[in-house]
Design an enzyme around this catalytic site. Structure first.
Site, mmCIF file in Angstrom:
data_model
loop_
_atom_site.group_PDB
_atom_site.id
_atom_site.type_symbol
_atom_site.label_atom_id
_atom_site.label_comp_id
_atom_site.label_asym_id
_atom_site.label_seq_id
_atom_site.Cartn_x
_atom_site.Cartn_y
_atom_site.Cartn_z
ATOM 1 C CB SER A 48 1.179 -5.926 -5.111
ATOM 2 O OG SER A 48 0.303 -6.412 -5.939
ATOM 3 C CD GLN A 66 -3.026 -0.838 0.253
ATOM 4 O OE1 GLN A 66 -3.084 0.208 -0.390
ATOM 5 N NE2 GLN A 66 -3.700 -1.782 -0.039
ATOM 6 C CB CYS A 120 -8.034 -9.039 2.258
ATOM 7 S SG CYS A 120 -6.861 -9.112 1.015
#
Lengths: 383, 383
Positions: free
Chosen positions: A198, A178, A325
């Site tokens: 990511s 993040q 999530c």
């Protein structure tokens, strides 16, 4: 559509799409093969690797491509813990993403002890508690760069210093999923040993992540096989994902004002909501403070989070309900537990997360929609 | 260009590209989020899963998406072995891909014993040796569907019957990376418990694989985290890779004559080469036999493999030198060791592997090129 759930995933940028098209339609060869077009595919992968290392200020480090941020976390944590000599203590920040928290079972199976350290009320890791827990038996500390739910920027520089002082042999892993490119990072000077990032959180594709490691850090692979990625992650390389990831990183890195732009938009949204919603409570750090990430705003608005999410969807505004999530789960999320927030705060929390495609005008329109929904549902709840 | 290295990777088909474009440009939302466009992304993923299960004749089974075939192998083998009660024997075919063979260390760390069983001279698993080794202590048998180097089709039906007879509690894993959709499979009737397949070997994208599992097979995840894929493989789903994989599978499955088409092309190439190259030796099964896969032809042509590969590249023909995974390595490959082929055969081996985009005309042009190269280099070597 006003999309404000960029911490769940982002829309791929044009540069990423173009790079992927090249990898899929032209350079689709297997980089391990020996003929010219395959060697060219391998070279493009090397360029992508260098571009990502440069974007992280990690020119002296090594980068291993994985299938996701979660896999990179697993490679960092389980992959290093398998190489420890004897049983060690592993200290994990309590507000971590489940990809880090849930390595506990594998660590315990290896004979190590896992302990968590809490957050302060603002969602920032409690350094005093961490400092008290550090000793020579600690093999690994893991603390995220930016909390995915609250946007709390963690004091990774301070943690690196504490580790150097109290347990210089321990490794320091930072989940940067993040934070990467939305919070400044100079990996080579940071004291971080292992850094996860990511693709799909920075306007690249899903299905590609990376672990950046300081040279000399010893890891076991999680996935064995043909020996790709210097033996650290076997399997034919996802050349299209890699190309898209690097192109997105370069697109972001080429916008040096991105931190200020994201922050200004976030604060515009916050100011409007604070002025009109008396029940507003911030979950996490003061959005105006330096420990608040520029792109995440987590607010309790006096209306159940799910209700607000669907009401906003009807207005064309897309926001998150806690972390993506845990949307399908009922228990309170890790970040809220770690900062000891009440159930009330968790149940009424809405996460606004910005990306590089949002505009300041969208913030006004989004604020209007939130205020309308608030007025409708808060009145309804009071009846 | 005549591309005959389809066992290393394949060119993505138009259907796969189109499906990926949709996932990247329109349905790029996080399938775990709760709003409409995310739910649509999740539905598309469910459709892709069903399409792949149908293509494998596995309507009663479950499918877990992974980042590669290698990861699916790891999930199948290590993931099941972690759930065994007590130490067990694991029997692995000696000609397996390194993604299977190299799980040995992790299995041994779990306390299990790993044994391999050999191939006959034609590269097919030696069933007598396997049968003699099977007993009640065997927890898992792993044998590939098609050998990646020789194209030998393995007797998985026979192996399933032997397991049922001699150790009915054992699991049977089949790596189908080189067989999926190029050799018939009816998973639900096969006696196979776990089946690995991969997108980029069937004209889908790289970076996506899958493990098909019979319902009731208990696995531990390799990658923990947000709980995606029913907890078996965490990490935001690679929706574009999934869409491309399923589209490619559907494209292949819609060509029921593909087995005959591939085989006819392979046999055309073989006949031309056999007629003109006296030194030709087949590595693996007789290409005309039923145990030879329709798309792989491994030949020793009396010229060093690397020399032939580069000479053919200059003619615009791309072939493989053994398995793509071992191109950068010097030791003899697993398949050649398992069938006890000599070093001479291994060093002069060239692998021709066909895909759905090859034509019969290309076979004649490729044969002409191989014969020209053979004449040049064989004469040169004899001097």
């Amino acid at each position: 559509m006003i999309y404000l759930d960029n911490s769940a995933t982002t829309k791929p940028c044009e540069a990423a799409l173009l790079a992927m098209r090249g990898a899929l339609e032209t350079d689709w060869f297997n980089p391990s093969a020996a003929y010219g077009p395959a060697v060219r595919a391998e070279k493009k992968m090397t360029q992508a690797r260098r571009a990502l290392l440069e974007a992280a200020g990690a020119q002296s480090a090594e980068l291993t491509f994985t299938g996701s941020g979660s896999e990179a976390d697993s490679l960092a944590i389980v992959g290093s813990a398998e190489r420890f000599h004897g049983a060690r203590r592993v200290l994990i920040f309590g507000g971590e993403h489940p990809a880090v928290l849930n390595t506990r079972e594998q660590l315990e199976r290896l004979g190590h002890t896992v302990e968590t350290f809490p957050a302060r009320r603002d969602g920032v890791a409690d350094l005093e508690k961490l400092a008290a827990a550090l000793d020579e038996n600690v093999g690994l500390v893991s603390c995220m760069q930016v909390n995915n739910e609250t946007g709390a920027v963690q004091p990774v520089g301070e943690i690196a210093r504490l580790i150097r002082e109290k347990c210089p042999g321990a490794l320091f892993h930072v989940d940067g999923v993040q934070g990467f490119l939305r919070v400044p990072l100079a990996f080579d000077q940071s004291g971080i040993d292992l850094y996860t990032c990511s693709g799909h959180k920075i306007h690249g594709p899903k299905g590609i992540g990376a672990l950046i490691a300081r040279k000399g850090v010893r890891l076991n692979p999680r996935i064995e096989g043909g020996g790709q990625e210097k033996g650290l992650r076997s399997g034919t390389e996802n050349t299209a994902g890699i190309a898209g990831f690097a192109a997105a990183a370069q697109w972001l890195a080429a916008q040096p004002k991105r931190f200020e732009t994201l922050r200004a938009a976030k604060l515009r949204l916050y100011a409007r909501l604070r002025a009109e919603i008396p029940e507003l409570r911030v979950n996490g750090p003061d959005p105006e403070s330096g420990v608040a990430a520029p792109h995440i705003l987590n607010l309790s608005l006096g209306v159940r989070g799910e209700v607000m999410l669907h009401a906003l969807e009807a207005e064309g505004v897309y926001v998150g309900n806690g972390s993506a999530c845990s949307t399908h789960k009922r228990e309170m999320s890790a970040a809220f537990r770690a900062m000891n927030a009440g159930r009330q705060a968790a149940e009424t929390a809405v996460r606004f997360s910005l990306g590089m495609m949002n505009t300041i005008e969208e913030m006004d329109a989004a604020a209007d929609a939130v205020i309308r929904c608030y007025k409708t549902y808060a009145a309804f709840q009071r009846r």
